[in-house]
Design an enzyme around this catalytic site. Structure first.
Site, PDB file in Angstrom:
ATOM      1  N   GLU A 106      27.109 -21.088  77.056  1.00 42.80           N
ATOM      2  CA  GLU A 106      28.323 -20.989  76.262  1.00 42.80           C
ATOM      3  C   GLU A 106      28.311 -22.036  75.152  1.00 42.80           C
ATOM      4  OE1 GLU A 106      33.171 -21.297  76.991  1.00 42.80           O
ATOM      5  OE2 GLU A 106      31.760 -21.221  78.684  1.00 42.80           O
ATOM      6  N   GLU A 113      27.258 -10.391  74.395  1.00 44.66           N
ATOM      7  CA  GLU A 113      27.605 -11.656  75.062  1.00 44.66           C
ATOM      8  C   GLU A 113      26.731 -12.819  74.620  1.00 44.66           C
ATOM      9  OE1 GLU A 113      30.133 -12.185  77.429  1.00 44.66           O
ATOM     10  OE2 GLU A 113      30.809 -10.197  76.796  1.00 44.66           O
ATOM     11  N   ASN A 159      32.643 -17.793  90.780  1.00 47.64           N
ATOM     12  CA  ASN A 159      31.657 -16.771  90.435  1.00 47.64           C
ATOM     13  C   ASN A 159      30.241 -17.238  90.747  1.00 47.64           C
ATOM     14  OD1 ASN A 159      33.229 -14.605  89.532  1.00 47.64           O
ATOM     15  ND2 ASN A 159      33.541 -15.541  87.527  1.00 47.64           N
TER      16      ASN A 159
END
Length: 390
Positions: free
Chosen positions: A252, A243, A290
């Site tokens: 990101e 990831e 989240n």
């Protein structure tokens, strides 16, 4: 780290001109008095320095308005900070309040002793006001509430609690958040093994931050046989490796995606901003719901403060472990359950990104995860087990 002329007029200022005038008058008066044989007493102006606040401590969490002394000056924090030495540079979190005298200012001062340890024991679910000090029975340490909270665990909720040092009554000095004290039973990955797994990691992803995060979920990498514990740790770190590009990326990389992670149908909305809920941390936590769910579970206000996931290593690791321990994702079980119940590494992939990678969706991505898992289990000296792919 990848992811992000004044006026030329020479008139003296008014205050300076007035002072100069008073200086000339004083000089003339002094000369007259001296000529008359009179003693001349020149008054001196003394401005006492403000008292120093408690010395700055790197382990202390400071929130907006809190004070600390450092290098003979008092400083005020403008917003939440930890581990940022007071200065006029850096992130700008500290405001210099001027010189101070007495009671602190050391450049290496530890968290100060603050009274005697006669505080009540923390009780889960009890409402605590900012400034309340409690004793945390499981480790015998003391903590002070930095924000009002409904009884969040002091060892998990670093936004709401900070270590507190006191003397007498059985109190002990709270350990620094950067200590490498393992969870009960010991973390199955040593720091040397961690460094071997991630030789090019970003300095943000500290081993100590990972170890400190283990208290959030004691069952993580601590369930079943020693082999299973090591397999779970390897599985988690292998997925994290994939990831984050080997623990290189904190956030990101595709910034074009940032505005897309706000689900406006949620009643709490996106208080930190439309584009504030992009992927962060070891498992790239994203979406406002989240952040809300992880923050509620951990007792950290991540919905309003999502940046904590990219500025606090322990918080970042906690969100990764939260997902691992509690979320099925597109799979049918949590990654934790997949490993401890013998379903294999492949099921952890399904629970993290199965909708895009499994069932032939992206075999190269799957193989990348499997390769890392195989390498990490080898480092830990355990077999991989079966069902590696999804």
């Amino acid at each position: 780290m990848p992811y992000t002329r004044t006026s030329s007029t020479h008139r003296a200022p008014r205050a300076h001109r007035a002072a100069s005038g008073r200086g000339r008058v004083a000089a003339l008066l002094t000369g007259v008095l001296a000529a008359a044989g009179l003693a001349v007493v020149v008054p001196t102006t003394s401005t006492a320095a403000a008292a120093c606040a408690a010395p700055y401590a790197a382990s202390q969490v400071y929130t907006g308005g809190m004070s600390a002394s450092y290098n003979g000056h008092n400083w005020n924090a403008k917003w939440w900070t930890q581990g940022e030495t007071p200065s006029t540079g850096g992130s700008g979190v500290w405001a210099d309040q001027g010189a101070c005298g007495g009671g602190g200012g050391s450049t290496t001062s530890p968290t100060p002793t603050q009274g005697t340890c006669n505080h009540p024991t923390w009780v889960a679910g009890t409402q605590y006001a900012t400034g309340t000090v409690v004793k945390y029975a499981p480790n015998g340490q003391y903590y002070i509430a930095t924000h009002d909270n409904p009884g969040y665990d002091p060892t998990i909720s670093t936004w709401y609690w900070s270590p507190y040092t006191c003397t007498g009554g059985g109190g002990t000095t709270s350990p620094s958040p950067t200590s490498t004290t393992p969870n009960p039973g010991g973390f199955v990955v040593s720091e040397a093994q961690f460094n071997q797994m991630f030789p090019n990691r970003n300095s943000f992803y500290t081993y100590s931050g990972l170890v400190n995060a283990l208290s959030a979920y004691p069952a993580f990498a601590n369930t079943g046989s020693d082999t299973v514990k090591k397999q779970e740790a390897a599985a988690f770190l292998a997925n994290v490796n994939h990831e984050t590009g080997g623990l290189v990326y904190i956030v990101e990389q595709n910034t074009a995606n940032y505005p897309h992670y706000c689900d406006t149908t949620q009643p709490y909305g996106c208080p930190a901003g439309q584009a504030a809920y992009y992927g962060r941390g070891p498992i790239q936590l994203s979406w406002n719901f989240n952040y809300k769910a992880a923050g509620d579970a951990l007792g950290i206000n991540l919905l309003n403060n999502p940046n904590l996931v990219q500025t606090d290593a322990a918080v970042a690791w906690k969100t990764g472990i939260w997902y691992w321990m509690t979320q099925n994702g597109p799979g049918t079980m949590t990654p934790h359950n997949a490993m401890v119940n013998g379903n294999g590494f492949g099921e952890t992939i399904r629970s993290i990104n199965g909708s895009l990678e499994c069932n032939g969706g992206n075999p190269a991505q799957v193989q990348s995860r499997v390769n890392a898992y195989t390498s990490f289990t080898s480092i830990l000296g355990v077999p991989t087990g079966s069902n590696l792919s999804c």
